[in-house]
Design a protein around this motif. Sequence first.
Motif, mmCIF file in Angstrom:
data_model
loop_
_atom_site.group_PDB
_atom_site.id
_atom_site.type_symbol
_atom_site.label_atom_id
_atom_site.label_comp_id
_atom_site.label_asym_id
_atom_site.label_seq_id
_atom_site.Cartn_x
_atom_site.Cartn_y
_atom_site.Cartn_z
ATOM 1 N N MET A 1 0.853 -1.201 0.000
ATOM 2 C CA MET A 1 0.000 0.000 0.000
ATOM 3 C C MET A 1 0.882 1.242 0.000
ATOM 4 S SD MET A 1 -3.264 -0.473 2.525
ATOM 5 C CE MET A 1 -2.203 -0.222 3.942
ATOM 6 N N LEU B 1 0.411 5.298 0.706
ATOM 7 C CA LEU B 1 -0.500 6.338 1.188
ATOM 8 C C LEU B 1 0.164 7.709 1.115
ATOM 9 C CD1 LEU B 1 -2.049 3.850 2.455
ATOM 10 C CD2 LEU B 1 -2.749 5.439 4.252
ATOM 11 N N ARG C 1 -6.944 4.270 3.946
ATOM 12 C CA ARG C 1 -7.415 3.011 3.371
ATOM 13 C C ARG C 1 -8.319 2.320 4.394
ATOM 14 N NH1 ARG C 1 -4.979 5.199 -0.042
ATOM 15 N NH2 ARG C 1 -3.550 4.361 -1.621
ATOM 16 N N SER D 1 -10.138 9.669 0.090
ATOM 17 C CA SER D 1 -9.394 10.934 0.183
ATOM 18 C C SER D 1 -10.058 11.848 1.197
ATOM 19 C CB SER D 1 -9.343 11.616 -1.185
ATOM 20 O OG SER D 1 -8.760 12.909 -1.076
ATOM 21 N N LYS E 1 -9.670 2.822 -1.003
ATOM 22 C CA LYS E 1 -9.006 4.123 -0.936
ATOM 23 C C LYS E 1 -10.022 5.239 -0.725
ATOM 24 C CE LYS E 1 -6.004 7.153 -3.689
ATOM 25 N NZ LYS E 1 -5.306 7.305 -4.986
ATOM 26 N N ALA F 1 -12.015 4.162 -6.349
ATOM 27 C CA ALA F 1 -11.949 5.334 -5.483
ATOM 28 C C ALA F 1 -12.557 6.556 -6.161
ATOM 29 C CB ALA F 1 -10.490 5.610 -5.090
ATOM 30 N N GLU G 1 -4.799 10.956 2.844
ATOM 31 C CA GLU G 1 -5.434 9.775 2.263
ATOM 32 C C GLU G 1 -5.554 8.698 3.342
ATOM 33 O OE1 GLU G 1 -4.351 9.676 -2.509
ATOM 34 O OE2 GLU G 1 -3.415 8.256 -1.127
#
Length: 321
Positions: free
Chosen positions: A69, A71, A77, A107, A105, A165, A75
Amino acid sequence: MESKNYAYKGWKTGGFAALGVLVLLLAGFVCLIVAGAVRSEAGAPGSGWMIGAGIVGVLVSLVLMGGFMLLEPNEARVLLFFGNYRGTFYETGFWWVNPLMSAKKISMRARNLNVDPIKVNDKTGNPIMIGLVLVWRIKRDDIYKAVFEIDAASAGSTPGAAVSAGARMNVLSNFVSVQSDAALRQVAGCYAYDDTGTEAGSLTLRSNSEQINEQLEATLNERLSMAGIEVVEARINYLAYAPEIAAVMLRRQQADAIIAAREKIVEGAVSMVHMALERIADEQIVSLDEERKAAMVSNLLVVLCADESAQPVVNAGTLHH
């Protein structure tokens, strides 16, 4: 309502360290397959299990590669293990977690929304055009609501299918747009456009913009809280009468302005006439009876209140006592 969101507490490790280990494992399993193939050509025993183990190891390594992942700031997850919520991952950087967990995901960056002017009726029933601009974002502690409380499945898609996303953020943007329209209609219908025909001191859309914006922001936050969204700022950016009554309202405003100006002119003229009569009497310039005072008052008011300059008339007569 109590938030169901919580930070991910499960096992994780740095992505670069995990990448190094997986590359070494993958290279080792490939070498095992090659060695098994060489032994098979030479007719040596044990080549079959070497090739089989190498193939299994390569497949497992490829599966483990799905646990990486990346990030960026602002952001997150949302991690799920076969449909069960395991927490929200917030730490920026390159990480490796259990590859069997799916990561949605999300934001948390601020976004703008410009609501085009819509036609509504104000408190007095007059049709007006009103528009809105707002800044919104997903609250850090309410990401669970943004992902699971709002249905992000697009039209025609299979229920439960994975949603990208970008598609999820588009759904949330559409949700904010619809709720903003409803909130704008609700707030605009509670107040008059201006103070004409309203009680003194009443809030109006045109004169009390700050108070109206604060109430609009509070209404939006109340409506959007179910989706884990907060409004950073909300402002009315367009306000006007609807086209069908704009000309009539303009004439009314002009008439109100003319009446207000006339009232001011008359008030000043009466004050000046009163001052003139007092000074004439105090300084004994001339003695006027009531009839001549009335004539003088009339003439002065005409001169002071007229739109055009008065034309003087010279009276050569005399006063009779």
